[in-house]
Design an enzyme around this catalytic site. Structure first.
Site, PDB file in Angstrom:
ATOM      1  N   HIS A  14       1.417   2.341  -3.598  1.00  0.00           N
ATOM      2  CA  HIS A  14       0.291   3.112  -4.133  1.00  0.00           C
ATOM      3  C   HIS A  14       0.280   4.529  -3.561  1.00  0.00           C
ATOM      4  CE1 HIS A  14      -1.254  -0.456  -5.994  1.00  0.00           C
ATOM      5  NE2 HIS A  14      -1.666  -1.027  -4.875  1.00  0.00           N
ATOM      6  N   GLU A  51       0.823  -1.211   0.000  1.00  0.00           N
ATOM      7  CA  GLU A  51       0.000   0.000   0.000  1.00  0.00           C
ATOM      8  C   GLU A  51       0.859   1.264   0.000  1.00  0.00           C
ATOM      9  OE1 GLU A  51      -2.969  -0.358  -0.705  1.00  0.00           O
ATOM     10  OE2 GLU A  51      -3.126  -2.514  -0.292  1.00  0.00           O
TER      11      GLU A  51
END
Length: 357
Positions: free
Chosen positions: A25, A22
């Site tokens: 991202h 994550e």
């Protein structure tokens, strides 16, 4: 059934994997200028959370994943005038692909960093000290004894078991001079490796050379300088990535049994085992899982990162986005496939740990 150590190791391993995925991202979205609304470790209800700036950072109840919520991921989402140009849907196809691709890429980077770190601090490697000699093998017939140490083959100095194994496997049925350290003496013995049928990591049948010896289990710690560690770390990451891709393909080709697929229970058990065997083992386990996570996420299945990238590539070719209705249908199919795979993995776990045991 599972110890506290296993549970803690499981949460630790998944936490690192999800965080780095994550984080990829998140960082690329921030770099491009997209507004990040949420960064969550875990799914489901919020356990703890804090808003810093414009982003809410969360730890959620289900520790089997995570997510980064970006402004404008839903094209129908309403936005304030001050957020104009900061939504995900306003970005070019290339920038959206970069944001989505960053998650799997960061998993591969994590694996490479772990390998580089371990190569620098030192990894345990088997020496060529012989622990056992197989009866009637070429080694026994040549006079190799338990406790001997093979220090050279054809005058090439060696010290590691893998070095010796590679030479023997690739020179089957070729007579070679093995220099053996026995006490204070060095003895030259002529040995011709026999040919045996074996399997490689992809379960393919291969014919390799063997002389009929087993390691004693003696280790040395080998450390590498930073430059060598970086090169080796990248090489090791690439090799395991390649092996993972071909392994998945062979599962679909039914050349590798599907019951080798494991789910959270397998990860839980293995995390506990690796944690009990030391820091190096648990870090290697994280690196290999991180590569698997990165590779699987790039598969062109709707709902995975690879599925989103596929939609963006179609958009780039067609000149317009795939319709919302078609995307919703594709994501439902992708969700069905993903849930089916998870249920199958759970089934394998149950059969492996509850029925077979």
């Amino acid at each position: 059934m599972f110890s506290l150590q296993s549970i803690v190791a499981f949460v630790f391993v998944l936490g690192i994997l999800v965080f780095f995925h994550e984080l990829g991202h998140y960082l690329i979205a921030r770099r491009i200028g997209v507004k990040v609304l949420k960064f969550s470790l875990g799914f489901g209800p919020k356990l703890v959370g804090r808003k810093i700036g414009e982003t809410e950072y969360l730890i959620s109840a289900v520790p089997l994943g995570g997510y980064v919520k970006l402004l404008g991921e839903d094209p129908t989402e309403e936005m304030s005038p001050e957020d104009s140009g900061r939504s995900f849907s306003d970005q070019t196809v290339g920038k959206r692909i970069a944001i989505v691709m960053a998650g799997p890429l960061f998993n591969l980077i994590l694996a490479a960093l772990i390998f580089v770190f371990l190569f620098m601090v030192g990894i345990p490697l088997l020496t060529t000290e012989i622990g056992d000699v197989v009866a009637d093998s070429p080694a026994m017939k040549a006079g190799i004894l338990a406790g001997d140490k093979i220090v050279a083959i054809n005058a090439k100095e060696i010290s590691l078991w893998d070095e010796m194994k590679e030479i023997i496997e690739t020179n089957r049925e070729q007579a070679m001079t093995f220099t053996v350290q026995r006490g204070d003496s060095r003895i030259d013995l002529m040995i011709t490796p026999m040919v045996v049928d074996d399997e490689n990591p992809l379960k393919e049948k291969v014919r390799v050379g063997r002389i009929g010896v087993r390691p004693k289990g003696a280790f040395i710690i080998k450390r590498y300088n930073p430059v060598s560690a970086v090169l080796l770390g990248i090489e090791r990451t690439w090799n395991i990535t390649e092996l993972t891709v071909f392994g998945i393909i062979k599962i679909f080709q039914r050349e590798i049994p599907a019951d080798t697929i494991g789910g959270p229970i397998l990860i839980l058990q293995m995390a506990g085992q690796q944690a009990s065997e030391g820091f190096v083992n648990i870090m290697l386990f994280i690196a290999i899982l991180s590569i698997n996570l990165g590779v699987i996420n790039l598969f062109p299945i709707p709902i995975l990162d690879g599925g989103h990238i596929l939609f963006f590539l179609i958009e780039a070719v067609m000149g317009k986005p795939v319709s919302i209705k078609k995307r919703e249908i594709a994501q439902q199919v992708g969700l069905f496939l993903l849930v089916s795979l998870m249920l199958f993995a759970f089934y394998n776990d149950i059969m492996r740990f509850f029925i077979k045991q």
